[in-house]
Design a protein around this motif. Structure first.
Motif, PDB file in Angstrom:
ATOM      1  N   ARG A  62       0.811  -1.229   0.000  1.00 31.71           N
ATOM      2  CA  ARG A  62       0.000   0.000   0.000  1.00 31.71           C
ATOM      3  C   ARG A  62       0.838   1.270   0.000  1.00 31.71           C
ATOM      4  NH1 ARG A  62      -5.459  -0.372   3.290  1.00 31.71           N
ATOM      5  NH2 ARG A  62      -5.730   1.447   2.007  1.00 31.71           N
ATOM      6  N   GLN A  63       2.112   1.163   0.349  1.00 28.27           N
ATOM      7  CA  GLN A  63       3.006   2.322   0.340  1.00 28.27           C
ATOM      8  C   GLN A  63       3.824   2.373  -0.957  1.00 28.27           C
ATOM      9  OE1 GLN A  63       2.853   0.268   3.303  1.00 28.27           O
ATOM     10  NE2 GLN A  63       1.256   1.728   3.847  1.00 28.27           N
ATOM     11  N   GLN A  65       5.781   0.167  -2.231  1.00 29.07           N
ATOM     12  CA  GLN A  65       7.079  -0.477  -2.128  1.00 29.07           C
ATOM     13  C   GLN A  65       6.953  -1.911  -2.635  1.00 29.07           C
ATOM     14  OE1 GLN A  65       9.891   1.226  -1.146  1.00 29.07           O
ATOM     15  NE2 GLN A  65       8.399   2.889  -1.282  1.00 29.07           N
TER      16      GLN A  65
END
Length: 93
Positions: A62-63, A65
């Motif tokens: 979700r970030q 990454q």
């Protein structure tokens, strides 16, 4: 870019969005679809593409990454990204 409740993003889904946006832009001549295409391509270029070792990460969290260093296995290596580019070329041929 990631709906609530979804924990990972899969690269091939983004590639299908790129294909769909280019086909819709070519068919309808609506600038909105080019904006979608440009936005998704920029997003994928920034987060999914490994500019150091090449290839596309399979999953992002979700970030944005990489979920892992795993990329597409042979024989599927980058099938979806290449198909998205090919569909865009065909749309304007």
């Amino acid at each position: 870019m990631c709906p609530a409740g979804i924990l990972i993003k899969n690269y091939w889904v983004q590639d299908e969005v790129i294909s769909a946006a280019s086909l819709l832009a070519a068919k309808t001549q609506e600038p909105f679809y080019w904006e979608c295409y440009d936005e998704m391509f920029a997003y994928c270029n920034k987060y999914f593409i490994d500019h150091t070792y090449d290839g596309w990460y399979q999953l992002l969290d979700r970030q944005n990454q990489p979920y892992s260093q795993k990329k597409s296995p042979p024989p599927k290596t980058d099938y979806h990204p290449v198909a998205a580019c090919y569909q865009t070329i065909l749309a304007f041929s």
